[in-house]
Design a protein around this motif. Structure first.
Motif, mmCIF file in Angstrom:
data_model
loop_
_atom_site.group_PDB
_atom_site.id
_atom_site.type_symbol
_atom_site.label_atom_id
_atom_site.label_comp_id
_atom_site.label_asym_id
_atom_site.label_seq_id
_atom_site.Cartn_x
_atom_site.Cartn_y
_atom_site.Cartn_z
ATOM 1 N N ALA A 3 0.821 -1.141 -0.071
ATOM 2 C CA ALA A 3 0.125 0.087 -0.148
ATOM 3 C C ALA A 3 0.861 1.252 -0.018
ATOM 4 C CB ALA A 3 -0.933 -0.105 1.339
ATOM 5 N N ARG A 4 1.889 1.142 0.665
ATOM 6 C CA ARG A 4 2.782 2.448 0.921
ATOM 7 C C ARG A 4 3.295 2.460 -0.481
ATOM 8 N NH1 ARG A 4 7.106 2.448 5.420
ATOM 9 N NH2 ARG A 4 5.176 2.801 6.597
ATOM 10 N N LYS A 5 3.945 1.539 -1.446
ATOM 11 C CA LYS A 5 4.537 1.525 -2.565
ATOM 12 C C LYS A 5 3.604 2.213 -3.569
ATOM 13 C CE LYS A 5 7.223 -0.502 -5.906
ATOM 14 N NZ LYS A 5 8.786 -0.507 -5.789
ATOM 15 N N CYS A 7 0.844 4.002 -2.938
ATOM 16 C CA CYS A 7 0.567 5.391 -2.701
ATOM 17 C C CYS A 7 1.752 6.191 -3.136
ATOM 18 C CB CYS A 7 0.339 5.622 -1.127
ATOM 19 S SG CYS A 7 -0.104 7.167 -0.591
ATOM 20 N N ARG A 8 2.938 5.885 -3.004
ATOM 21 C CA ARG A 8 4.115 6.682 -3.571
ATOM 22 C C ARG A 8 4.015 6.859 -5.250
ATOM 23 N NH1 ARG A 8 8.822 4.688 -5.252
ATOM 24 N NH2 ARG A 8 8.474 2.749 -4.146
ATOM 25 N N PHE A 11 0.809 8.782 -5.942
ATOM 26 C CA PHE A 11 -0.063 10.324 -5.657
ATOM 27 C C PHE A 11 1.449 10.962 -4.944
ATOM 28 C CE2 PHE A 11 -3.355 7.344 -4.233
ATOM 29 C CZ PHE A 11 -4.305 7.731 -4.907
ATOM 30 N N ALA A 12 2.507 10.262 -4.751
ATOM 31 C CA ALA A 12 3.594 11.224 -3.974
ATOM 32 C C ALA A 12 4.641 11.191 -5.114
ATOM 33 C CB ALA A 12 4.097 10.581 -2.689
ATOM 34 N N SER A 16 2.419 12.259 -11.032
ATOM 35 C CA SER A 16 1.201 11.994 -10.742
ATOM 36 C C SER A 16 0.420 13.182 -9.886
ATOM 37 C CB SER A 16 1.292 10.802 -9.784
ATOM 38 O OG SER A 16 1.816 9.744 -10.401
ATOM 39 N N VAL A 83 -6.999 7.361 -11.096
ATOM 40 C CA VAL A 83 -6.345 6.915 -10.172
ATOM 41 C C VAL A 83 -5.195 5.768 -11.005
ATOM 42 C CG1 VAL A 83 -6.045 5.042 -8.258
ATOM 43 C CG2 VAL A 83 -7.573 7.192 -7.875
ATOM 44 N N LEU A 87 -1.342 6.094 -11.269
ATOM 45 C CA LEU A 87 -0.390 4.978 -11.057
ATOM 46 C C LEU A 87 0.500 4.698 -12.385
ATOM 47 C CD1 LEU A 87 -2.636 2.371 -9.047
ATOM 48 C CD2 LEU A 87 -0.562 3.478 -8.295
#
Length: 114
Positions: A3-5, A7-8, A11-12, A16, A83, A87
């Motif tokens: 999930a962290r990957k 999200c990165r 979004f981060a 993106s 989304v 990604l």
């Protein structure tokens, strides 16, 4: 960890974030036009164009399954499309950064000066 990957990637990163900002600005524009001028026949056109081609494919998929294209369904389709494309842009960004690191290019042009 996954999930962290995700999200990165989605979004981060700058690419993106810029893309999602453009989609958000298009959505705000469409809502403002609907409030000021009333509902339009071509409402949501800018958001659809910003999220194409994924939004077009998902819209066709919803129609093939037999679901109706209400405003709520279109909103979900546009959000999911944004989304997915965010990604994809994040993966592209990471891939290009990896290629740059492997080829030995310096991070900044000023770091090569001594």
């Amino acid at each position: 960890m996954i999930a962290r990957k995700l999200c990165r990637l989605g979004f981060a990163n700058p690419v993106s974030a810029l893309y999602l900002g453009l989609v958000g600005a298009g959505a705000v524009f469409e809502v403002a036009v609907a409030i000021i001028e009333g509902p339009q026949e071509m409402g949501g056109l800018w958001v659809m164009l910003l999220t194409a081609p994924v939004s077009i494919a998902l819209t066709e998929g919803v129609e093939m399954v037999g679901g109706g294209l209400s405003d709520m369904v279109l909103t979900v389709v546009f959000a999911v499309s944004a989304v997915i494309q965010s990604l994809a842009l994040g993966l592209l960004w990471e891939g290009l950064r990896g290629i740059r690191r492997e080829s030995g290019h310096p991070r900044t042009p000023s770091s090569s000066r001594a």
